[in-house]
Enzyme design. Structure first.
Site, PDB file in Angstrom:
ATOM      1  N   ARG A  55     -56.680 -13.742  -9.935  1.00 62.42           N
ATOM      2  CA  ARG A  55     -56.440 -14.010  -8.526  1.00 62.42           C
ATOM      3  C   ARG A  55     -54.970 -13.796  -8.162  1.00 62.42           C
ATOM      4  NH1 ARG A  55     -59.097 -19.714  -8.656  1.00 62.42           N
ATOM      5  NH2 ARG A  55     -58.596 -20.286 -10.774  1.00 62.42           N
ATOM      6  N   GLU A  66     -54.088 -18.884  -2.899  1.00 60.75           N
ATOM      7  CA  GLU A  66     -54.625 -17.775  -3.688  1.00 60.75           C
ATOM      8  C   GLU A  66     -55.634 -16.949  -2.905  1.00 60.75           C
ATOM      9  OE1 GLU A  66     -54.643 -20.104  -7.987  1.00 60.75           O
ATOM     10  OE2 GLU A  66     -56.366 -20.289  -6.633  1.00 60.75           O
ATOM     11  N   THR A  94     -57.287 -31.672  -1.107  1.00 62.09           N
ATOM     12  CA  THR A  94     -56.536 -30.926  -2.119  1.00 62.09           C
ATOM     13  C   THR A  94     -56.850 -29.438  -2.033  1.00 62.09           C
ATOM     14  OG1 THR A  94     -56.528 -32.806  -3.621  1.00 62.09           O
ATOM     15  CG2 THR A  94     -56.176 -30.642  -4.608  1.00 62.09           C
ATOM     16  N   ARG A 122     -70.230 -24.321  -5.718  1.00 61.72           N
ATOM     17  CA  ARG A 122     -70.256 -23.241  -6.716  1.00 61.72           C
ATOM     18  C   ARG A 122     -69.553 -23.639  -8.006  1.00 61.72           C
ATOM     19  NH1 ARG A 122     -65.299 -22.066  -8.732  1.00 61.72           N
ATOM     20  NH2 ARG A 122     -63.996 -20.630  -7.562  1.00 61.72           N
ATOM     21  N   GLN A 150     -64.662 -33.410  -6.391  1.00 60.83           N
ATOM     22  CA  GLN A 150     -65.613 -32.572  -7.118  1.00 60.83           C
ATOM     23  C   GLN A 150     -66.630 -33.368  -7.929  1.00 60.83           C
ATOM     24  OE1 GLN A 150     -67.510 -29.253  -8.808  1.00 60.83           O
ATOM     25  NE2 GLN A 150     -66.097 -29.295  -7.089  1.00 60.83           N
ATOM     26  N   ASP A 237     -56.411 -25.389 -13.782  1.00 59.83           N
ATOM     27  CA  ASP A 237     -56.811 -24.163 -13.088  1.00 59.83           C
ATOM     28  C   ASP A 237     -55.641 -23.426 -12.458  1.00 59.83           C
ATOM     29  OD1 ASP A 237     -56.257 -25.967 -11.122  1.00 59.83           O
ATOM     30  OD2 ASP A 237     -58.180 -25.822 -10.098  1.00 59.83           O
TER      31      ASP A 237
END
Length: 355
Positions: A55, A66, A94, A122, A150, A237
């Site tokens: 990315r 990103e 966030t 996803r 999440q 990440d």
């Protein structure tokens, strides 16, 4: 309610946050997680068709913004996404995101969608799809370390795809754990709120780490991780952000999405450039093995990859005609003569004056 999708030469279907929430409730969140997971897995099976690049990231001391592009040769897609851990202290998310699909043949966009909610779906769907291939047989218990935005999506995806029944929750903020426990009570889990990460992982077949701070952190140390577990490490990440002690990586078989991106952003940024990893598409297509023994530690170093966003957008677009949960967005200039864009602008002025 149903409606035909607009022609790509006229209007672009736009899925708002409100549409996305309606779509989730119309389909059912667990069915939607299963559907997205299927699309993600199907696209991993045709991995070699996709354009792939790490990315494009713009980093600051506060976070990252990103772009995540890919194409299968017929459809192009990208996602805009940010990651700003400090936002929650200001009452902000966030992560926020939106995404676009376009027709490669014409270059015209064919879908614009919110992806803040869709990214949560996803990410969870991908985690559970991977765990289906790598977790120990008969998995029933998951430790969820990091109970932020999440966490509930992860739990539900693991339940519907992997059969998780028992949840052991831990967060440094007890309010986050209480929030997750309250949100998940109605879904049939046996939930234990834990006081420490060490307590949370007791008896867990899957350990999910999903924390937000942009720093080299050690959420799990080597002595905490026993043999035979599957670690779903999704919080590390971006560069400079990890959750696991590197000795855990040395003891594990590590599986990744796209190595050139994961070596920059994932847990394996701590390791030498030649540290061995297996790409998930190889496991899914049967080219390489996943879990091979009961004592093996499998570790999914999940950072999120553009094909997964592409898959999620494909899934959403395929649901629109049957649900009608979109609006027609006028974002494409459509002059009578393609060469006379200026004339179209001038005629619009005359129309306004006449009105």
């Amino acid at each position: 309610m149903s409606a035909p999708l607009p022609s790509p030469l006229a209007f672009v279907p736009f899925v708002s946050v409100d549409h996305m929430m309606q779509l989730i409730h119309e389909i059912g969140i667990e069915e939607m997680l299963k559907g997205i997971a299927t699309y993600v897995e199907d696209d991993f099976k045709r991995w070699e068709l996709f354009d792939k690049t790490p990315r494009v990231a713009s980093h600051s001391k506060e976070g990252v913004i990103e772009l995540m592009p890919t194409s299968d040769g017929q459809t192009y897609g990208f996602k805009y996404v940010n990651g700003h851990p400090k936002n929650t202290k200001e009452g902000l998310q966030t992560v926020t995101a939106f995404g676009i699909l376009s027709d490669v043949n014409t270059g015209y966009p064919i879908l614009l969608s919110e992806m803040t909610v869709l990214t949560a779906l996803r990410t969870a769907a991908t985690s559970a799809m991977v765990a289906k291939h790598l977790a120990p047989e008969g998995t029933k218990t998951m430790a969820m370390i990091g109970n932020g935005a999440q966490s509930e999506f992860q739990a539900l995806a693991m339940r519907v795809i992997c059969g998780i029944e028992n949840l052991r929750l831990y967060d440094i903020d007890p309010k986050a754990t209480s929030k997750a426990q309250s949100n998940l009570t109605a879904f049939g889990f046996n939930i234990t709120a834990c006081d420490t990460a060490e307590d949370a992982i007791q008896g867990a077949d899957i350990i999910t780490t999903c924390t937000a701070d942009k720093q080299y952190a050690t959420i799990l140390t080597d002595n905490m991780v026993g043999s035979g577990v599957h670690i779903n490490a999704i919080g590390g990440d971006c560069p400079g952000k990890t959750e696991l002690h590197k000795d855990i990586l040395s003891r594990s078989d590590v599986f990744v999405e796209f190595p050139p991106q994961t070596r920059i952003e994932g847990e394996i940024q701590q390791m030498p450039e030649d540290f061995p990893v297996t790409e998930m598409w190889e496991v899914i297509t049967g080219t390489k093995e996943g879990r091979t023994s009961a004592n093996q530690i499998t570790l999914f170093d999940g950072v999120g990859f553009a094909t997964e966003d592409f898959s999620a957008l494909r899934y959403v677009r395929d649901q629109l005609e049957k649900t009608g949960l979109f609006q027609q967005l006028d974002m494409l200039a459509d002059p009578d003569d393609p060469r006379d864009l200026f004339g179209m602008v001038q005629r619009a002025k005359k129309t306004q004056e006449a009105a």
